[in-house]
Write a protein that holds these residues in place. Structure first.
Motif, PDB file in Angstrom:
ATOM      1  N   TRP A  10      39.819  37.709  33.917  1.00 41.67           N
ATOM      2  CA  TRP A  10      38.487  37.699  34.541  1.00 41.67           C
ATOM      3  C   TRP A  10      38.496  38.598  35.762  1.00 41.67           C
ATOM      4  N   GLN A  11      37.534  39.495  35.839  1.00 39.53           N
ATOM      5  CA  GLN A  11      37.502  40.472  36.939  1.00 39.53           C
ATOM      6  C   GLN A  11      36.345  40.189  37.901  1.00 39.53           C
ATOM      7  N   VAL A  12      36.684  40.175  39.189  1.00 34.08           N
ATOM      8  CA  VAL A  12      35.683  40.098  40.252  1.00 34.08           C
ATOM      9  C   VAL A  12      35.344  41.520  40.657  1.00 34.08           C
ATOM     10  N   ASP A  13      34.068  41.865  40.633  1.00 36.32           N
ATOM     11  CA  ASP A  13      33.621  43.218  40.990  1.00 36.32           C
ATOM     12  C   ASP A  13      32.371  43.086  41.851  1.00 36.32           C
ATOM     13  N   ILE A  14      32.546  43.126  43.176  1.00 42.57           N
ATOM     14  CA  ILE A  14      31.424  42.898  44.083  1.00 42.57           C
ATOM     15  C   ILE A  14      31.435  43.889  45.248  1.00 42.57           C
ATOM     16  N   GLN A  15      30.261  44.003  45.870  1.00 45.40           N
ATOM     17  CA  GLN A  15      30.091  44.777  47.104  1.00 45.40           C
ATOM     18  C   GLN A  15      29.501  43.827  48.139  1.00 45.40           C
ATOM     19  N   PRO A  16      30.339  43.148  48.931  1.00 47.13           N
ATOM     20  CA  PRO A  16      29.858  42.131  49.875  1.00 47.13           C
ATOM     21  C   PRO A  16      28.776  42.622  50.828  1.00 47.13           C
ATOM     22  N   GLY A  17      28.818  43.877  51.195  1.00 43.71           N
ATOM     23  CA  GLY A  17      27.841  44.411  52.140  1.00 43.71           C
ATOM     24  C   GLY A  17      26.608  44.988  51.479  1.00 43.71           C
ATOM     25  N   VAL A  24      34.895  45.640  46.056  1.00 44.97           N
ATOM     26  CA  VAL A  24      36.105  44.835  45.892  1.00 44.97           C
ATOM     27  C   VAL A  24      36.275  44.497  44.416  1.00 44.97           C
ATOM     28  N   ARG A  25      37.447  44.827  43.878  1.00 47.90           N
ATOM     29  CA  ARG A  25      37.758  44.524  42.477  1.00 47.90           C
ATOM     30  C   ARG A  25      39.113  43.827  42.396  1.00 47.90           C
ATOM     31  N   LYS A  26      39.163  42.761  41.615  1.00 39.78           N
ATOM     32  CA  LYS A  26      40.433  42.080  41.424  1.00 39.78           C
ATOM     33  C   LYS A  26      40.340  41.227  40.158  1.00 39.78           C
ATOM     34  N   SER A  27      41.460  41.144  39.426  1.00 45.18           N
ATOM     35  CA  SER A  27      41.478  40.402  38.166  1.00 45.18           C
ATOM     36  C   SER A  27      42.311  39.125  38.282  1.00 45.18           C
ATOM     37  N   PHE A  28      41.901  38.105  37.498  1.00 44.66           N
ATOM     38  CA  PHE A  28      42.579  36.802  37.530  1.00 44.66           C
ATOM     39  C   PHE A  28      42.739  36.275  36.109  1.00 44.66           C
ATOM     40  N   ASP A  29      43.631  35.310  35.964  1.00 46.07           N
ATOM     41  CA  ASP A  29      43.900  34.739  34.650  1.00 46.07           C
ATOM     42  C   ASP A  29      42.806  33.790  34.188  1.00 46.07           C
ATOM     43  N   SER A  30      42.091  33.176  35.136  1.00 44.78           N
ATOM     44  CA  SER A  30      41.058  32.206  34.756  1.00 44.78           C
ATOM     45  C   SER A  30      39.774  32.454  35.543  1.00 44.78           C
ATOM     46  N   LYS A  31      38.658  31.963  34.987  1.00 47.26           N
ATOM     47  CA  LYS A  31      37.364  32.122  35.646  1.00 47.26           C
ATOM     48  C   LYS A  31      37.278  31.342  36.956  1.00 47.26           C
ATOM     49  N   PRO A  32      37.787  30.087  37.015  1.00 48.39           N
ATOM     50  CA  PRO A  32      37.743  29.357  38.294  1.00 48.39           C
ATOM     51  C   PRO A  32      38.449  30.103  39.425  1.00 48.39           C
ATOM     52  N   GLU A  33      39.573  30.756  39.112  1.00 46.56           N
ATOM     53  CA  GLU A  33      40.279  31.540  40.142  1.00 46.56           C
ATOM     54  C   GLU A  33      39.404  32.692  40.619  1.00 46.56           C
ATOM     55  N   LEU A  35      36.125  32.833  40.536  1.00 44.97           N
ATOM     56  CA  LEU A  35      35.020  32.287  41.327  1.00 44.97           C
ATOM     57  C   LEU A  35      35.456  31.957  42.741  1.00 44.97           C
ATOM     58  N   ARG A  36      36.645  31.352  42.861  1.00 41.38           N
ATOM     59  CA  ARG A  36      37.152  31.012  44.202  1.00 41.38           C
ATOM     60  C   ARG A  36      37.371  32.268  45.035  1.00 41.38           C
ATOM     61  N   TYR A  37      37.894  33.301  44.406  1.00 39.60           N
ATOM     62  CA  TYR A  37      38.139  34.540  45.137  1.00 39.60           C
ATOM     63  C   TYR A  37      36.819  35.181  45.562  1.00 39.60           C
TER      64      TYR A  37
END
Length: 326
Positions: A10-17, A24-33, A35-37
């Motif tokens: 699961w990849q987080v791909d956001i622009q906080p500003g 910001v891009r980062k990948s995780f093994d699970s969706k809950p992880e 979401l927390r990130y």
């Protein structure tokens, strides 16, 4: 934004500003992880940046996403409301949040009314968007004012609530009994006997029945409520559980019974009929409020005019009686 990659991660791909700002891009093994990130990144961004209207480039869409992460996801209708908000924001052109005004929404609303959209729908759109700003302000994620705070909702004429008379009820139940769907007859009787919404009666589970009452859980208000049943009806219904989906069969039965209803009242006709007959037969309005599960008595008071002694004090206390009795 969180998306599932072909690899299964699961990849987080956001622009906080907001747009044009650091990505910001980062990948995780699970969706809950993931979401927390995502929440951690957004919280960090909010905590480390003083609000400045000239620098805050977040759009309405960005605020909707933030609202969903911090609050909307926990609501019973959170996902559905998020989709409605996104559609509203898209129609508004997704402006920068700091530049969005009540005048923008009023102009948008006027165009929508002219295109045939109901005032009730537009009031819901306004309420949902207002709630986004209010919640973000409450949590400290929006330092400005709510631009819709002082915008009045459109006035709506309260529709008269239709209900079935005794002859129509008997005719309808005859058609339900003759239906190829055996559940429609039992669900209709349960809704008419307890004032339940059709969805509540149709989806009720065997565990909801105890001698001699039914308890509705997972209701619109989120609160459970118990309603008594006659012994005969109770014994008949528990033998038929669980019920099949039968709303279409109910609509067909209404058609065969030649019962015409105002637009939008088909799903609640059993509920309205129960409430109307309850009041006409002298039932107490506060008891009715508990049976229907209304959190606001104003909703229940819509049936008060059907009470046999409603406003009788007008005849006793008004000046005309005094004049003619002197």
């Amino acid at each position: 934004m969180i998306k599932k990659l072909p690899s299964g991660r699961w990849q987080v791909d956001i622009q906080p500003g907001g747009r044009g700002q650091k990505r910001v891009r980062k990948s995780f093994d699970s969706k809950p992880e993931a979401l927390r990130y995502e929440r951690w990144v957004l919280n960090k961004h909010e905590a480390g940046e003083d609000w400045n209207p000239k620098q805050d480039k977040r759009t309405l869409q960005d605020l909707v996403k933030l609202w969903y992460i911090h609050h909307g996801h926990a609501l019973k209708d959170g996902e559905s409301r998020k989709k409605k908000l996104e559609a509203t924001v898209e129609r508004l052109g997704n402006p920068r949040a700091t530049r969005f005004t009540s005048g923008d929404f009023a102009a948008y609303r006027l165009v929508r009314v002219d295109s045939g959209i109901s005032e009730n729908t537009l009031n819901h759109e306004q309420a949902y968007l207002t709630a986004v700003f209010n919640e973000l302000i409450r949590q400290g994620h929006w330092k400005g004012k709510n631009p819709l705070e002082k915008l009045r909702r459109l006035k709506i004429d309260e529709p008269e609530l239709a209900f079935l008379d005794q002859e129509q009820i008997e005719r309808l139940l005859e058609e339900c009994r003759a239906s190829s769907n055996p559940s429609v007859y039992h669900v209709a009787r349960l809704a008419l006997a307890t004032g339940a919404r059709w969805s509540e009666a149709e989806s009720v589970k065997p565990s909801a029945f105890t001698p001699y009452r039914v308890t509705y859980s997972g209701t619109k208000s989120g609160k459970s409520r118990s309603v008594p049943l006659s012994k005969d009806l109770y014994q008949e219904l528990i033998e038929e559980l669980p019920f099949q989906s039968c709303y279409s069969a109910f609509r067909s039965a209404l058609g065969r019974a030649e019962i015409q209803l105002p637009k939008g009242q088909l799903t609640h006709i059993c509920r309205h009929s129960f409430a109307s007959h309850f009041v006409m037969n002298g039932g107490h309005i506060l008891t009715l409020q508990k049976v229907l599960g209304h959190s606001d008595l104003k909703l229940t008071m819509r049936y008060a005019h059907l009470a046999p002694d409603f406003l009788n004090e007008v005849l006793e206390k008004g000046p005309v009686k005094t004049i003619f009795s002197s």
